[in-house]
Design an enzyme around this catalytic site. Structure first.
Site, PDB file in Angstrom:
ATOM      1  N   ASP A 186       0.852  -1.186   0.000  1.00 54.04           N
ATOM      2  CA  ASP A 186       0.000   0.000   0.000  1.00 54.04           C
ATOM      3  C   ASP A 186       0.889   1.238   0.000  1.00 54.04           C
ATOM      4  O   ASP A 186       1.738   1.397   0.884  1.00 54.04           O
ATOM      5  CB  ASP A 186      -0.893  -0.017   1.242  1.00 54.04           C
ATOM      6  CG  ASP A 186      -2.038   0.979   1.159  1.00 54.04           C
ATOM      7  OD1 ASP A 186      -1.821   2.101   0.633  1.00 54.04           O
ATOM      8  OD2 ASP A 186      -3.147   0.660   1.619  1.00 54.04           O
ATOM      9  N   LYS A 190      -1.396   9.765   0.731  1.00 55.55           N
ATOM     10  CA  LYS A 190      -1.544  11.050   1.417  1.00 55.55           C
ATOM     11  C   LYS A 190      -0.365  11.287   2.351  1.00 55.55           C
ATOM     12  O   LYS A 190       0.087  10.375   3.049  1.00 55.55           O
ATOM     13  CB  LYS A 190      -2.849  11.070   2.204  1.00 55.55           C
ATOM     14  CG  LYS A 190      -4.093  11.013   1.323  1.00 55.55           C
ATOM     15  CD  LYS A 190      -5.358  11.069   2.152  1.00 55.55           C
ATOM     16  CE  LYS A 190      -6.597  11.022   1.244  1.00 55.55           C
ATOM     17  NZ  LYS A 190      -7.854  11.046   2.028  1.00 55.55           N
ATOM     18  N   THR A 259       1.792  -9.686 -13.098  1.00 55.63           N
ATOM     19  CA  THR A 259       0.408  -9.931 -12.716  1.00 55.63           C
ATOM     20  C   THR A 259      -0.538  -9.222 -13.675  1.00 55.63           C
ATOM     21  O   THR A 259      -0.153  -8.299 -14.409  1.00 55.63           O
ATOM     22  CB  THR A 259       0.134  -9.427 -11.288  1.00 55.63           C
ATOM     23  OG1 THR A 259       0.206  -7.990 -11.271  1.00 55.63           O
ATOM     24  CG2 THR A 259       1.139  -9.998 -10.305  1.00 55.63           C
ATOM     25  N   ARG A 260      -1.787  -9.655 -13.639  1.00 54.27           N
ATOM     26  CA  ARG A 260      -2.788  -9.036 -14.508  1.00 54.27           C
ATOM     27  C   ARG A 260      -2.983  -7.561 -14.146  1.00 54.27           C
ATOM     28  O   ARG A 260      -3.087  -6.703 -15.029  1.00 54.27           O
ATOM     29  CB  ARG A 260      -4.125  -9.787 -14.388  1.00 54.27           C
ATOM     30  CG  ARG A 260      -5.198  -9.331 -15.365  1.00 54.27           C
ATOM     31  CD  ARG A 260      -6.314 -10.349 -15.456  1.00 54.27           C
ATOM     32  NE  ARG A 260      -7.032 -10.486 -14.201  1.00 54.27           N
ATOM     33  CZ  ARG A 260      -8.141  -9.803 -13.897  1.00 54.27           C
ATOM     34  NH1 ARG A 260      -8.632  -8.917 -14.754  1.00 54.27           N
ATOM     35  NH2 ARG A 260      -8.757  -9.988 -12.753  1.00 54.27           N
TER      36      ARG A 260
END
Length: 282
Positions: A186, A190, A259-260
Site C-alpha cells: 500500500d 496522502k 500480474t494481470r
C-alpha cells in the site's frame, strides 16, 4: 502450457485488488457467501485464520496495513477449513518457528502481502526448491492461495495470517531467511499517512536481522513517489547494498511474474519499479 498453468486455467477472474491480479477459486454457479448461518460471535472458521491472532499482548503501534472485509466464496471457505490446519499459521508472537521443519530444509523466502495469491503460486511452482512463507491478512486471498497450492500440487508454500512485523520480530530467529519480497505494498499516498508505509528504516533494520548475509530484499511498486522513498531509505541503510548501478532500479526479474493488475497498469502507461538490495555480510 505449463503444469501450473493447466492447473489454474479454468479458474475465473474477478475484479482485481490493488496489488495483484485476482484469481477466484471456482464454486460452480455464481459466487456466494459461505457459511452465513453462525451463532452470534462464533468464529467463521474455528480451525482457520484468527481475526486478531496476536491479540492484546503486543503493543499498539501504527500499522502499514488495514484488514479488508471482503466476501469469502464457498470455494475459498472450503479451502480454509480443509487446508489451514495443514499449511496455515497464525502470527501470534508466542512461539519461534522452525523453518527447517516447516519446509523440509528448503531455503525460505518471506513474502509480505500476496493479495489473491496468483503470483505467489506461480513463483512456488517455478521454483520448487525454495519455500515461500506468504503473509497477508486478507481472508479471501488466504483461502485462494491455499486452493491454488493444492490444485497445482505445491508443497513449498505456507500461508501466515497477521502482522509481518510481529512475525519477523517475535517468531523468526536471526539469519533465518534467504530473502524478503514486498510486492506492491500500500503506497499510502496522502502525506499524513506516509508514516504507515512499510519500507522505513526501522523495518529494514528488523528485516536485515532476519536475513542471511547475501540474501535479497526485493521490492516492487507502481507508485513513483513510494519508489523514490524506497530507493532513498534502502540506499541509506548500512545493512543493504544495491545490486544495480545507474538510477538504482532493477529490471523486473524473470522470477517475479507479471500480474494481470500490473499488465493493466503498464497498458495505461504506469511505470513499475523493482528494487533489489542485498544484505551485507558482517
Amino acid at each position: 502450457m505449463s503444469e501450473f498453468e493447466n492447473a489454474i486455467a479454468a479458474v475465473p477472474h474477478g475484479d482485481a485488488p490493488r496489488d495483484v491480479a485476482t484469481l477466484a477459486v471456482p464454486d460452480g454457479d455464481a459466487p456466494r457467501r459461505a457459511a452465513t448461518a453462525r451463532p452470534g460471535g462464533a468464529p467463521r472458521f474455528p480451525d482457520g485464520p484468527a481475526a486478531d491472532p496476536a491479540g492484546a499482548h503486543h503493543e499498539r503501534r501504527i500499522r502499514s496495513f488495514q484488514p479488508r472485509r471482503s466476501r469469502v466464496t464457498a470455494g475459498q471457505a472450503a479451502a480454509l477449513r480443509r487446508l489451514w490446519p495443514v499449511w496455515g499459521l497464525d502470527i501470534d508472537g508466542l512461539r519461534t518457528l522452525d523453518l527447517d521443519a516447516m519446509f523440509g530444509g528448503l531455503p525460505v523466502v518471506l513474502e509480505i502481502g500476496f493479495g489473491m495469491g496468483e503470483a505467489t503460486a506461480q513463483m512456488a511452482a517455478a521454483d520448487p526448491g525454495t519455500g515461500i512463507l506468504a503473509v497477508d491478512v486478507h481472508t479471501p486471498g488466504q483461502g485462494n492461495l491455499l486452493a491454488l497450492a493444492e490444485r497445482a500440487g505445491l508443497d513449498n508454500v505456507r500461508v501466515a495470517n497477521g502482522d509481518a512485523i510481529i512475525l519477523l520480530r517475535e517468531m523468526l530467529p536471526p539469519a533465518a531467511l534467504d530473502g524478503v519480497r514486498v510486492y506492491f505494498p500500500d503506497p499510502w499516498p496522502k502525506k499524513r499517512h506516509h508514516k504507515r508505509r512499510l519500507i522505513q528504516p526501522e523495518f529494514l533494520t528488523l528485516a536485515a536481522s532476519r536475513l542471511k548475509p547475501g540474501a535479497l530484499l526485493h521490492c516492487a511498486t507502481d507508485w513513483e513517489p513510494y519508489a523514490e522513498q524506497m530507493l532513498e531509505v534502502l540506499t541509506g541503510h548500512p545493512d543493504f547494498e544495491n545490486t544495480q548501478t545507474g538510477d538504482g532500479y532493477a529490471p523486473r526479474p524473470a522470477f517475479r511474474p507479471l500480474t494481470r493488475f500490473e499488465g493493466q497498469g503498464l497498458d495505461k502507461g504506469h511505470v513499475v519499479h523493482d528494487l533489489l538490495f542485498r544484505r551485507r555480510s558482517g
